[in-house]
Write a protein that holds these residues in place. Structure first.
Motif, mmCIF file in Angstrom:
data_model
loop_
_atom_site.group_PDB
_atom_site.id
_atom_site.type_symbol
_atom_site.label_atom_id
_atom_site.label_comp_id
_atom_site.label_asym_id
_atom_site.label_seq_id
_atom_site.Cartn_x
_atom_site.Cartn_y
_atom_site.Cartn_z
ATOM 1 N N SER A 87 15.378 5.814 41.099
ATOM 2 C CA SER A 87 16.561 5.904 40.239
ATOM 3 C C SER A 87 16.718 7.277 39.589
ATOM 4 N N THR A 88 15.698 8.122 39.689
ATOM 5 C CA THR A 88 15.769 9.458 39.106
ATOM 6 C C THR A 88 16.660 10.346 39.954
ATOM 7 N N ARG A 89 17.644 10.962 39.321
ATOM 8 C CA ARG A 89 18.530 11.893 40.021
ATOM 9 C C ARG A 89 17.914 13.289 39.999
ATOM 10 N N ILE A 90 17.957 13.978 41.138
ATOM 11 C CA ILE A 90 17.354 15.303 41.256
ATOM 12 C C ILE A 90 18.437 16.354 41.419
ATOM 13 N N ILE A 91 18.423 17.325 40.513
ATOM 14 C CA ILE A 91 19.328 18.470 40.602
ATOM 15 C C ILE A 91 18.484 19.708 40.866
ATOM 16 N N ILE A 92 18.761 20.383 41.960
ATOM 17 C CA ILE A 92 18.038 21.594 42.323
ATOM 18 C C ILE A 92 18.672 22.799 41.626
ATOM 19 N N LEU A 93 17.831 23.676 41.085
ATOM 20 C CA LEU A 93 18.284 24.933 40.493
ATOM 21 C C LEU A 93 17.775 26.079 41.355
ATOM 22 N N SER A 94 18.658 27.011 41.683
ATOM 23 C CA SER A 94 18.267 28.084 42.598
ATOM 24 C C SER A 94 18.982 29.387 42.275
ATOM 25 N N MET A 95 18.352 30.486 42.669
ATOM 26 C CA MET A 95 18.989 31.800 42.562
ATOM 27 C C MET A 95 19.862 32.084 43.780
ATOM 28 N N TYR A 96 19.696 31.279 44.837
ATOM 29 C CA TYR A 96 20.361 31.542 46.108
ATOM 30 C C TYR A 96 21.114 30.312 46.604
ATOM 31 N N LEU B 229 25.447 21.001 31.723
ATOM 32 C CA LEU B 229 25.532 19.745 30.984
ATOM 33 C C LEU B 229 26.437 18.745 31.697
ATOM 34 N N ALA B 230 27.542 19.238 32.236
ATOM 35 C CA ALA B 230 28.465 18.356 32.961
ATOM 36 C C ALA B 230 27.798 17.785 34.206
ATOM 37 N N ALA B 231 26.973 18.592 34.871
ATOM 38 C CA ALA B 231 26.288 18.124 36.074
ATOM 39 C C ALA B 231 25.273 17.036 35.736
ATOM 40 N N VAL B 232 24.494 17.254 34.690
ATOM 41 C CA VAL B 232 23.489 16.270 34.291
ATOM 42 C C VAL B 232 24.153 14.948 33.933
ATOM 43 N N ARG B 233 25.195 15.023 33.123
ATOM 44 C CA ARG B 233 25.891 13.802 32.718
ATOM 45 C C ARG B 233 26.583 13.146 33.914
ATOM 46 N N GLY B 234 27.146 13.977 34.784
ATOM 47 C CA GLY B 234 27.898 13.452 35.920
ATOM 48 C C GLY B 234 27.043 12.656 36.882
ATOM 49 N N VAL B 235 25.870 13.188 37.256
ATOM 50 C CA VAL B 235 25.023 12.466 38.212
ATOM 51 C C VAL B 235 24.375 11.246 37.567
ATOM 52 N N TYR B 236 24.178 11.293 36.241
ATOM 53 C CA TYR B 236 23.615 10.122 35.553
ATOM 54 C C TYR B 236 24.637 8.989 35.489
ATOM 55 N N GLU B 237 25.866 9.325 35.143
ATOM 56 C CA GLU B 237 26.903 8.310 34.986
ATOM 57 C C GLU B 237 27.365 7.731 36.319
ATOM 58 N N ASP B 238 27.296 8.527 37.385
ATOM 59 C CA ASP B 238 27.738 8.074 38.698
ATOM 60 C C ASP B 238 26.642 8.378 39.718
ATOM 61 N N PRO B 239 25.780 7.415 40.035
ATOM 62 C CA PRO B 239 24.665 7.630 40.963
ATOM 63 C C PRO B 239 25.097 8.129 42.340
ATOM 64 N N GLY B 240 26.341 7.873 42.707
ATOM 65 C CA GLY B 240 26.814 8.298 44.014
ATOM 66 C C GLY B 240 27.375 9.707 44.028
ATOM 67 N N ARG B 241 27.453 10.330 42.863
ATOM 68 C CA ARG B 241 28.048 11.670 42.774
ATOM 69 C C ARG B 241 27.053 12.740 43.185
#
Length: 222
Positions: A83-92, A120-132
């Motif tokens: 259930s944990t959503r993963i957001i990758i952070l990258s320089m490239y 902040l919008a990305a964190v909230r967005g993927v949490y609120e909508d698991p399919g996003r």
């Protein structure tokens, strides 16, 4: 700190080997009322441990985290805490790696040049909508993800592959070019995908056959 289920806030784990960057992320996230830091890690093994211990709602994961390959880290996190959503952070942009990460189940890929409100919008967005899935990459990178062009190597990838043809290790290549070893590994993964190669030798052979790198590169190591 407690995850969302007990605190009513979105719990976020921070994974980056640069303490100063993590501190900046922490300050941004803690400045809002609905987010809380579940834990922090500076390498892949600690990242997996933090996720296992805290089961955060979202993980902000540096693509070049020391330790295991980022794809392996993503897979382990997804297995331990689906259930944990993963957001990758990258320089490239890394379009070819991005394609594989999306297939592995990440929920976002953001360049570190984004503004705080986008994060902040990305964190909230993927949490609120698991399919996003949230992407903050260049149009050129997105175009390659939607329609990749295998076989087209960048100048840096060609340079790295020429050194690989001389039997240099990833660490030796990194030192020669003044790069992090993780960066060289990322480039090699991209090369494998583009050339449909199964090994370094296979990638070198295919690149030479397609005249992407000079054939004399291998002879330099003899």
């Amino acid at each position: 700190m407690s995850p969302t289920t007990s605190s009513g806030k979105i719990s976020v784990a921070l994974v980056d080997d640069h303490a100063l960057f993590r501190e900046g992320l922490r300050e941004i996230l803690e400045s809002t009322a609905d987010l809380v830091i579940a834990g922090e890690a500076g390498n892949s093994s600690d990242a997996v441990r933090v996720v296992c211990d805290t089961r955060p709602d979202v993980v902000l994961l540096d693509v070049e985290i020391p330790g295991d390959d980022v794809l392996e880290t993503v897979t382990r996190i997804r297995t331990l805490s689906p259930s944990t959503r993963i957001i990758i952070l990258s320089m490239y942009d890394g379009p070819h790696l991005l394609t594989r990460l999306l297939a592995a189940g990440i929920s976002g890929y953001l360049l570190k040049s984004i503004h705080r409100h986008e994060l902040l919008a990305a964190v909230r967005g993927v949490y609120e909508d698991p399919g996003r899935v949230v992407l903050a990459v260049s149009r050129a990178s997105l175009a390659q993800v939607e329609g990749p062009q295998p076989g087209v190597l960048t100048d840096k990838e060609k340079e790295i592959l020429q050194l690989a043809a001389q039997a240099l290790s990833n660490l030796q290549i990194a030192r020669r070019l003044g790069l992090a070893e993780a960066t060289v590994k990322r480039h090699m993964r991209n090369i494998f995908v583009k050339l449909n190669a199964v090994s370094r030798i296979d990638a070198v052979n295919k690149a030479m056959a397609a005249s992407l790198i000079p054939a004399q590169s291998r002879r330099e190591s003899d």
